[in-house]
Design a protein around this motif. Structure first.
Motif, PDB file in Angstrom:
ATOM      1  N   SER A 128       0.844  -1.192   0.000  1.00 29.88           N
ATOM      2  CA  SER A 128       0.000   0.000   0.000  1.00 29.88           C
ATOM      3  C   SER A 128       0.881   1.243   0.000  1.00 29.88           C
ATOM      4  O   SER A 128       1.946   1.283   0.604  1.00 29.88           O
ATOM      5  N   ARG A 129       0.409   2.262  -0.659  1.00 27.54           N
ATOM      6  CA  ARG A 129       1.179   3.492  -0.773  1.00 27.54           C
ATOM      7  C   ARG A 129       0.903   4.422   0.411  1.00 27.54           C
ATOM      8  O   ARG A 129      -0.250   4.594   0.799  1.00 27.54           O
ATOM      9  N   PRO A 130       1.947   5.063   0.957  1.00 29.20           N
ATOM     10  CA  PRO A 130       1.699   6.131   1.926  1.00 29.20           C
ATOM     11  C   PRO A 130       1.111   7.325   1.177  1.00 29.20           C
ATOM     12  O   PRO A 130       1.154   7.387  -0.059  1.00 29.20           O
ATOM     13  N   VAL A 131       0.592   8.277   1.894  1.00 28.29           N
ATOM     14  CA  VAL A 131       0.018   9.456   1.234  1.00 28.29           C
ATOM     15  C   VAL A 131       1.123  10.283   0.582  1.00 28.29           C
ATOM     16  O   VAL A 131       0.986  10.740  -0.563  1.00 28.29           O
ATOM     17  N   PHE A 132       2.241  10.457   1.303  1.00 27.34           N
ATOM     18  CA  PHE A 132       3.360  11.229   0.773  1.00 27.34           C
ATOM     19  C   PHE A 132       4.626  10.368   0.773  1.00 27.34           C
ATOM     20  O   PHE A 132       4.862   9.597   1.703  1.00 27.34           O
ATOM     21  N   ALA A 133       5.417  10.523  -0.267  1.00 27.36           N
ATOM     22  CA  ALA A 133       6.672   9.783  -0.374  1.00 27.36           C
ATOM     23  C   ALA A 133       7.774  10.487   0.414  1.00 27.36           C
ATOM     24  O   ALA A 133       7.677  11.679   0.726  1.00 27.36           O
ATOM     25  N   ASP A 134       8.822   9.769   0.725  1.00 27.92           N
ATOM     26  CA  ASP A 134       9.948  10.298   1.493  1.00 27.92           C
ATOM     27  C   ASP A 134      10.772  11.242   0.614  1.00 27.92           C
ATOM     28  O   ASP A 134      11.383  10.802  -0.370  1.00 27.92           O
ATOM     29  N   ALA A 136       7.518  13.855   6.296  1.00 30.88           N
ATOM     30  CA  ALA A 136       6.556  13.829   5.181  1.00 30.88           C
ATOM     31  C   ALA A 136       6.005  12.435   4.926  1.00 30.88           C
ATOM     32  O   ALA A 136       4.803  12.258   4.706  1.00 30.88           O
ATOM     33  N   ARG A 137       6.849  11.435   4.963  1.00 27.34           N
ATOM     34  CA  ARG A 137       6.395  10.078   4.637  1.00 27.34           C
ATOM     35  C   ARG A 137       5.437   9.514   5.689  1.00 27.34           C
ATOM     36  O   ARG A 137       4.757   8.520   5.431  1.00 27.34           O
ATOM     37  N   ASN A 138       5.367  10.148   6.870  1.00 26.40           N
ATOM     38  CA  ASN A 138       4.466   9.679   7.933  1.00 26.40           C
ATOM     39  C   ASN A 138       3.149  10.455   7.986  1.00 26.40           C
ATOM     40  O   ASN A 138       2.278  10.115   8.779  1.00 26.40           O
ATOM     41  N   LEU A 139       3.018  11.476   7.173  1.00 30.89           N
ATOM     42  CA  LEU A 139       1.818  12.314   7.202  1.00 30.89           C
ATOM     43  C   LEU A 139       0.696  11.684   6.376  1.00 30.89           C
ATOM     44  O   LEU A 139       0.941  11.028   5.366  1.00 30.89           O
ATOM     45  N   ALA A 160       3.915  17.549  -4.718  1.00 30.25           N
ATOM     46  CA  ALA A 160       4.817  16.828  -5.620  1.00 30.25           C
ATOM     47  C   ALA A 160       5.173  15.453  -5.073  1.00 30.25           C
ATOM     48  O   ALA A 160       5.469  14.530  -5.831  1.00 30.25           O
ATOM     49  N   ALA A 161       5.125  15.314  -3.737  1.00 30.66           N
ATOM     50  CA  ALA A 161       5.447  14.037  -3.099  1.00 30.66           C
ATOM     51  C   ALA A 161       4.220  13.164  -2.878  1.00 30.66           C
ATOM     52  O   ALA A 161       4.343  12.048  -2.358  1.00 30.66           O
ATOM     53  N   ARG A 162       3.049  13.636  -3.271  1.00 37.11           N
ATOM     54  CA  ARG A 162       1.825  12.861  -3.061  1.00 37.11           C
ATOM     55  C   ARG A 162       1.842  11.633  -3.969  1.00 37.11           C
ATOM     56  O   ARG A 162       1.862  11.735  -5.197  1.00 37.11           O
ATOM     57  N   THR A 163       1.821  10.465  -3.374  1.00 37.60           N
ATOM     58  CA  THR A 163       2.031   9.239  -4.146  1.00 37.60           C
ATOM     59  C   THR A 163       0.856   8.896  -5.058  1.00 37.60           C
ATOM     60  O   THR A 163       1.026   8.153  -6.027  1.00 37.60           O
ATOM     61  N   ALA A 164      -0.321   9.451  -4.785  1.00 35.67           N
ATOM     62  CA  ALA A 164      -1.475   9.168  -5.647  1.00 35.67           C
ATOM     63  C   ALA A 164      -1.250   9.678  -7.061  1.00 35.67           C
ATOM     64  O   ALA A 164      -1.879   9.191  -8.011  1.00 35.67           O
ATOM     65  N   PHE A 180       1.669   9.476  -8.587  1.00 35.08           N
ATOM     66  CA  PHE A 180       2.745   8.715  -9.212  1.00 35.08           C
ATOM     67  C   PHE A 180       2.164   7.715 -10.208  1.00 35.08           C
ATOM     68  O   PHE A 180       1.176   7.031  -9.923  1.00 35.08           O
ATOM     69  N   THR A 181       2.795   7.605 -11.374  1.00 33.04           N
ATOM     70  CA  THR A 181       2.459   6.511 -12.272  1.00 33.04           C
ATOM     71  C   THR A 181       3.059   5.223 -11.709  1.00 33.04           C
ATOM     72  O   THR A 181       3.838   5.243 -10.740  1.00 33.04           O
ATOM     73  N   ARG A 182       2.706   4.097 -12.286  1.00 29.89           N
ATOM     74  CA  ARG A 182       3.265   2.822 -11.825  1.00 29.89           C
ATOM     75  C   ARG A 182       4.786   2.834 -11.952  1.00 29.89           C
ATOM     76  O   ARG A 182       5.493   2.361 -11.057  1.00 29.89           O
ATOM     77  N   GLU A 183       5.292   3.399 -13.044  1.00 25.90           N
ATOM     78  CA  GLU A 183       6.737   3.446 -13.257  1.00 25.90           C
ATOM     79  C   GLU A 183       7.406   4.353 -12.222  1.00 25.90           C
ATOM     80  O   GLU A 183       8.488   4.038 -11.716  1.00 25.90           O
ATOM     81  N   GLU A 184       6.754   5.465 -11.910  1.00 26.92           N
ATOM     82  CA  GLU A 184       7.317   6.371 -10.902  1.00 26.92           C
ATOM     83  C   GLU A 184       7.305   5.735  -9.523  1.00 26.92           C
ATOM     84  O   GLU A 184       8.260   5.902  -8.745  1.00 26.92           O
ATOM     85  N   TRP A 185       6.247   5.018  -9.204  1.00 26.30           N
ATOM     86  CA  TRP A 185       6.195   4.326  -7.920  1.00 26.30           C
ATOM     87  C   TRP A 185       7.302   3.286  -7.820  1.00 26.30           C
ATOM     88  O   TRP A 185       7.968   3.165  -6.794  1.00 26.30           O
ATOM     89  N   ASP A 186       7.519   2.544  -8.891  1.00 25.19           N
ATOM     90  CA  ASP A 186       8.592   1.544  -8.901  1.00 25.19           C
ATOM     91  C   ASP A 186       9.954   2.213  -8.739  1.00 25.19           C
ATOM     92  O   ASP A 186      10.828   1.694  -8.035  1.00 25.19           O
ATOM     93  N   ALA A 187      10.137   3.376  -9.380  1.00 24.83           N
ATOM     94  CA  ALA A 187      11.401   4.099  -9.250  1.00 24.83           C
ATOM     95  C   ALA A 187      11.603   4.586  -7.821  1.00 24.83           C
ATOM     96  O   ALA A 187      12.724   4.563  -7.290  1.00 24.83           O
ATOM     97  N   TYR A 188      10.528   5.024  -7.169  1.00 23.25           N
ATOM     98  CA  TYR A 188      10.604   5.466  -5.773  1.00 23.25           C
ATOM     99  C   TYR A 188      10.996   4.307  -4.857  1.00 23.25           C
ATOM    100  O   TYR A 188      11.889   4.440  -4.010  1.00 23.25           O
ATOM    101  N   ILE A 189      10.354   3.164  -5.022  1.00 21.32           N
ATOM    102  CA  ILE A 189      10.677   1.998  -4.207  1.00 21.32           C
ATOM    103  C   ILE A 189      12.128   1.579  -4.427  1.00 21.32           C
ATOM    104  O   ILE A 189      12.863   1.264  -3.476  1.00 21.32           O
ATOM    105  N   ALA A 190      12.570   1.594  -5.683  1.00 24.34           N
ATOM    106  CA  ALA A 190      13.947   1.195  -5.995  1.00 24.34           C
ATOM    107  C   ALA A 190      14.954   2.143  -5.355  1.00 24.34           C
ATOM    108  O   ALA A 190      15.992   1.703  -4.833  1.00 24.34           O
ATOM    109  N   SER A 191      14.661   3.454  -5.364  1.00 23.29           N
ATOM    110  CA  SER A 191      15.607   4.406  -4.773  1.00 23.29           C
ATOM    111  C   SER A 191      15.686   4.227  -3.258  1.00 23.29           C
ATOM    112  O   SER A 191      16.760   4.357  -2.664  1.00 23.29           O
ATOM    113  N   GLY A 192      14.549   3.922  -2.629  1.00 21.53           N
ATOM    114  CA  GLY A 192      14.572   3.669  -1.188  1.00 21.53           C
ATOM    115  C   GLY A 192      15.341   2.414  -0.841  1.00 21.53           C
ATOM    116  O   GLY A 192      16.116   2.379   0.131  1.00 21.53           O
ATOM    117  N   MET A 193      15.159   1.356  -1.627  1.00 24.37           N
ATOM    118  CA  MET A 193      15.884   0.111  -1.393  1.00 24.37           C
ATOM    119  C   MET A 193      17.381   0.306  -1.605  1.00 24.37           C
ATOM    120  O   MET A 193      18.202  -0.263  -0.880  1.00 24.37           O
TER     121      MET A 193
END
Length: 294
Positions: free
Chosen positions: A2-8, A188-191, A209-213, A215-228
């Motif tokens: 599940s996506r948080p409301v805002f990304a880190d 931000a990621r906890n809000l 700009a950080a609101r994950t809703a 994000f496209t699927r590709e952008e979400w995948d890029a966000y997860i990859a950068s965090g990992m």
């Protein structure tokens, strides 16, 4: 997941999305004005992004550094970076990057008067200057050259600003604009919504700009990859430091045995190789106390 409301905003993908794009440039301009404390007469009204440079080819700096370079209407260049990990010689790299941005302004045949000021702004997710001997560097610190006897400040061409996020006082709501930005980067990621304390147009723009809703699927995948990637790098640095510590203790044990006349045969060396840091420290303490190998 599940996506948080805002990304880190501390991750590579989100930091660049907020502060490195034309679409969300108002967030960058607001951040610069707020952190630099510029009054109305000197406020930045627009910036132009400079071409991104290839990052340093150093493995431990691959993901922990994210930077954005821009220039305002007066010609001042800003190097804004997010630093997640406290790596060796970090301060020297900051000085190098700002100095390089300064000298890169000149083309062949240009004169020195063509050079404009460069300000480096580093957002650190660690304490760069912990409190020592009663001296305390504030959460937001600004550095420039100063004549040592008179205290007169000069040579303003290179300036450095550091925002150390762990120094933010989490026991109360943010009050100043600088505290609000520190709160944004940390929380931000906890809000789940934009709180009243962050109802400041540049911060609202950054959060949108950080609101994950959006994000496209590709952008979400890029966000997860950068965090990992950051987590993997953090783990690799931790392992390297632990292995370096263990090797240092092993060398201390060998040196202690040499002083005490204790023979380091193959069996004892094998025991040394199998011990972790806690076991090595216990063995070294035993040697110093009992003056014999257990």
């Amino acid at each position: 997941m599940s996506r948080p409301v805002f990304a880190d905003p501390k991750t590579d993908f989100v930091f660049q999305r907020i502060f490195g794009s034309e679409e969300h440039k108002s967030a960058l301009i607001g951040f610069l004005n707020d952190v630099l404390g510029l009054d109305h007469a000197h406020r930045i009204t627009d910036v132009s992004f400079l071409p991104a440079e290839q990052r340093p080819k150093v493995s431990e700096l691959k993901y922990s550094i994210v930077d954005v370079k821009c220039v305002d209407a007066r010609g001042t260049t800003y190097v804004v970076e997010m630093q997640v990990l406290n790596v060796e010689a970090f301060e020297k790299r900051v000085v190098y990057n700002v100095a390089k941005a300064y000298t890169n302004q000149l083309e062949v045949g240009d004169d020195y008067p063509e050079l404009d000021d460069v300000i480096g702004i580093s957002i650190c997710d660690f304490e760069l200057w912990p409190k020592q001997d009663g001296a305390s560097v504030p959460m937001l610190s600004r550095w420039r050259m100063q004549e040592q006897t008179s205290g007169v400040r000069g040579l303003p061409e290179l300036q450095f600003v550091f925002l150390e996020l762990p120094k933010y006082d989490t026991s109360r709501e943010p009050e100043s604009l600088v505290e609000k930005w520190a709160y944004f980067f940390r929380e931000a990621r906890n809000l789940t919504m934009i709180p009243p304390s962050l109802q400041h147009p540049p911060l609202v723009a950054a959060l949108e700009a950080a609101r994950t809703a959006s994000f496209t699927r590709e952008e979400w995948d890029a966000y997860i990859a950068s965090g990992m990637a950051i987590q993997n790098e953090r783990g690799a640095l931790s392992l390297a430091r632990r292995e370096g510590l263990e090797e240092g203790i092993r060398q201390g044990i060998v040196a202690t045995c040499d002083v005490l006349g204790i023979e380091m045969d193959d069996e004892r060396r094998a025991r040394l190789a199998a011990l972790d840091a806690a076991g090595l420290e216990a063995l070294l303490a035993h040697l110093r106390r009992e003056r014999r190998f257990p």
